[in-house]
Design a protein around this motif. Sequence first.
Motif, PDB file in Angstrom:
ATOM      1  N   ASN A 110     -33.686 -25.316 -97.412  1.00 41.65           N
ATOM      2  CA  ASN A 110     -32.564 -24.446 -97.037  1.00 41.65           C
ATOM      3  C   ASN A 110     -31.222 -25.102 -97.327  1.00 41.65           C
ATOM      4  O   ASN A 110     -30.258 -24.432 -97.694  1.00 41.65           O
ATOM      5  CB  ASN A 110     -32.651 -24.051 -95.559  1.00 41.65           C
ATOM      6  CG  ASN A 110     -33.561 -22.859 -95.323  1.00 41.65           C
ATOM      7  OD1 ASN A 110     -33.139 -21.720 -95.402  1.00 41.65           O
ATOM      8  ND2 ASN A 110     -34.834 -23.141 -95.077  1.00 41.65           N
ATOM      9  N   CYS A 159     -30.477 -26.872 -99.754  1.00 39.80           N
ATOM     10  CA  CYS A 159     -30.169 -26.802-101.189  1.00 39.80           C
ATOM     11  C   CYS A 159     -29.830 -25.394-101.660  1.00 39.80           C
ATOM     12  O   CYS A 159     -29.793 -25.142-102.868  1.00 39.80           O
ATOM     13  CB  CYS A 159     -31.338 -27.362-102.001  1.00 39.80           C
ATOM     14  SG  CYS A 159     -31.664 -29.080-101.620  1.00 39.80           S
ATOM     15  N   THR A 160     -29.634 -24.465-100.743  1.00 44.12           N
ATOM     16  CA  THR A 160     -29.257 -23.106-101.147  1.00 44.12           C
ATOM     17  C   THR A 160     -27.781 -22.871-100.822  1.00 44.12           C
ATOM     18  O   THR A 160     -27.200 -23.606-100.015  1.00 44.12           O
ATOM     19  CB  THR A 160     -30.097 -22.045-100.393  1.00 44.12           C
ATOM     20  OG1 THR A 160     -29.786 -22.140 -98.990  1.00 44.12           O
ATOM     21  CG2 THR A 160     -31.579 -22.251-100.604  1.00 44.12           C
ATOM     22  N   PHE A 161     -27.220 -21.834-101.417  1.00 44.12           N
ATOM     23  CA  PHE A 161     -25.810 -21.520-101.135  1.00 44.12           C
ATOM     24  C   PHE A 161     -25.597 -21.164 -99.654  1.00 44.12           C
ATOM     25  O   PHE A 161     -24.687 -21.708 -99.020  1.00 44.12           O
ATOM     26  CB  PHE A 161     -25.343 -20.364-102.046  1.00 44.12           C
ATOM     27  CG  PHE A 161     -23.888 -20.036-101.872  1.00 44.12           C
ATOM     28  CD1 PHE A 161     -22.898 -20.839-102.432  1.00 44.12           C
ATOM     29  CD2 PHE A 161     -23.495 -18.939-101.120  1.00 44.12           C
ATOM     30  CE1 PHE A 161     -21.552 -20.550-102.245  1.00 44.12           C
ATOM     31  CE2 PHE A 161     -22.154 -18.634-100.926  1.00 44.12           C
ATOM     32  CZ  PHE A 161     -21.176 -19.443-101.495  1.00 44.12           C
ATOM     33  N   PRO A 162     -26.453 -20.281 -99.057  1.00 43.72           N
ATOM     34  CA  PRO A 162     -26.262 -20.022 -97.623  1.00 43.72           C
ATOM     35  C   PRO A 162     -26.388 -21.298 -96.779  1.00 43.72           C
ATOM     36  O   PRO A 162     -25.670 -21.464 -95.796  1.00 43.72           O
ATOM     37  CB  PRO A 162     -27.394 -19.034 -97.290  1.00 43.72           C
ATOM     38  CG  PRO A 162     -27.666 -18.339 -98.580  1.00 43.72           C
ATOM     39  CD  PRO A 162     -27.490 -19.402 -99.630  1.00 43.72           C
ATOM     40  N   PHE A 185     -22.112 -15.612 -95.054  1.00 43.33           N
ATOM     41  CA  PHE A 185     -22.553 -15.674 -96.452  1.00 43.33           C
ATOM     42  C   PHE A 185     -24.045 -15.990 -96.545  1.00 43.33           C
ATOM     43  O   PHE A 185     -24.442 -17.151 -96.655  1.00 43.33           O
ATOM     44  CB  PHE A 185     -21.742 -16.718 -97.229  1.00 43.33           C
ATOM     45  CG  PHE A 185     -20.316 -16.293 -97.454  1.00 43.33           C
ATOM     46  CD1 PHE A 185     -19.975 -15.454 -98.493  1.00 43.33           C
ATOM     47  CD2 PHE A 185     -19.314 -16.724 -96.598  1.00 43.33           C
ATOM     48  CE1 PHE A 185     -18.663 -15.047 -98.682  1.00 43.33           C
ATOM     49  CE2 PHE A 185     -18.002 -16.332 -96.783  1.00 43.33           C
ATOM     50  CZ  PHE A 185     -17.674 -15.487 -97.826  1.00 43.33           C
ATOM     51  N   GLY A 186     -24.844 -14.957 -96.469  1.00 39.04           N
ATOM     52  CA  GLY A 186     -26.268 -15.123 -96.749  1.00 39.04           C
ATOM     53  C   GLY A 186     -27.109 -15.681 -95.626  1.00 39.04           C
ATOM     54  O   GLY A 186     -28.293 -15.949 -95.821  1.00 39.04           O
TER      55      GLY A 186
END
Lengths: 90, 334
Positions: free
Chosen positions: B93, B95-98, B205-206
């Motif tokens: 998680n 490593c994700t944008f959100p 954001f996400g």
Amino acid sequence: MKAPVRFRVLEYMTTVEKACPDEIMEAMRNEYGTERHFTKKSFIDHAMCLKANGLLEDAGAELNDSGELILFYSINEEGKKMVSKYMPNK
Amino acid sequence: MSQAVVGGQNASRLKADLEAKFERKGTVHGAMSGMTYGLYSVILGLATAKAPFATAPLIAASLVAIAINDSLAALWLTGLNVMQGRGKEIIRNLCTFPGMMVCLAALFGGPIANVAYLLGIMYAGATYAMPISALCPVVGAILSRIFMKQKISKRVGIGMTICIIGTIIVSYVKPDGNPQNFYLGIAFSLLAAIGWGAEGMISTFGMSMMDPKIAITIRDAMSGLSILIVGLPIIGGYKLFASAITQPEVIGIMAIGALVCATSFLTWYNANSMCGVAKGMSLNITYVLWGFVWSIIILHESVTGMVVVGGIIVTIGAILVSVNPMDFIRKEEA
């Protein structure tokens, strides 16, 4: 690196018209099957939370041969938007 | 899409039961988050009233206390995730944008808001800091208007006005003691509301794609680590940090406080995820009222009528900012 399982659940839903938690689990088995969070309870939770967050919708319900309730879900436009925006390597 | 219910009334009834049970669980989580956040605020006030915090400069004391609290809360949450087999999910998680947005949001929520909130408690007392900090949805609405061009509806505008009236009532009568620092405490509590408002806006954001159990772990870890690695060297706080973590009574109280804090955030994020952010936030904001209850029970503080009235008004206003009451009525009818 693998994507977080909940992200993958949502991404998988873009590839099918509708699916129940058992079907989603089967589709994820190769990727996450050896991990301890890979349980039916977790996948029901993923589906119901994604629905509560407005990314999945109800797509029907049925009783299987043993009388167990099976819920089906489908992805909506908001869910598709989230996948295209935030899914890693997308 | 049309919904086919195969299995007749039985399937429909089981489906309705399951969904009702899921939402009830979310509601219980939301109620628990308010109750435990009020308790955490009082425990934190209790810990920081003891040495070495009591004798240290307030900024250093608050930074060290939040660094310890958020790091311990992150450890409790990481332990829970690892035990349930989700250890790798934390890294995935991140490593994700959100996930990165949760880290950024944590900087506003942790080093800025949590520290300011604690300074508010230290200067003005928990019973005053809590209702003022509950203005965070108002700040969130204003920031979303400025940065995300979201319109402020009539309902949100009315809720904001009610919040401001409640805040004035809460802070109008100074408590006995040190009135000079009282307004500084109110100012810090307002800064906490700004930090949490910004955190809420950035988290949009996400985050709905993320597992809340992972999101809150990342949030607390980021907050604790950023203060430990960046904040404490700047203020020269490691000596105080070492002194605090080697005092069994202080670290004992803080470990309990961090567990209560972790439970509060976990149940809040769960509630948001299970029954929607609006309902989750409305239930969480009752921490103001729970704070009064815990202050009376644990600290034997006398809470004035003005503060209780102001606190109730702020809570109603904050709920109105967060949720359209008609949504509840429509849901009941459905």
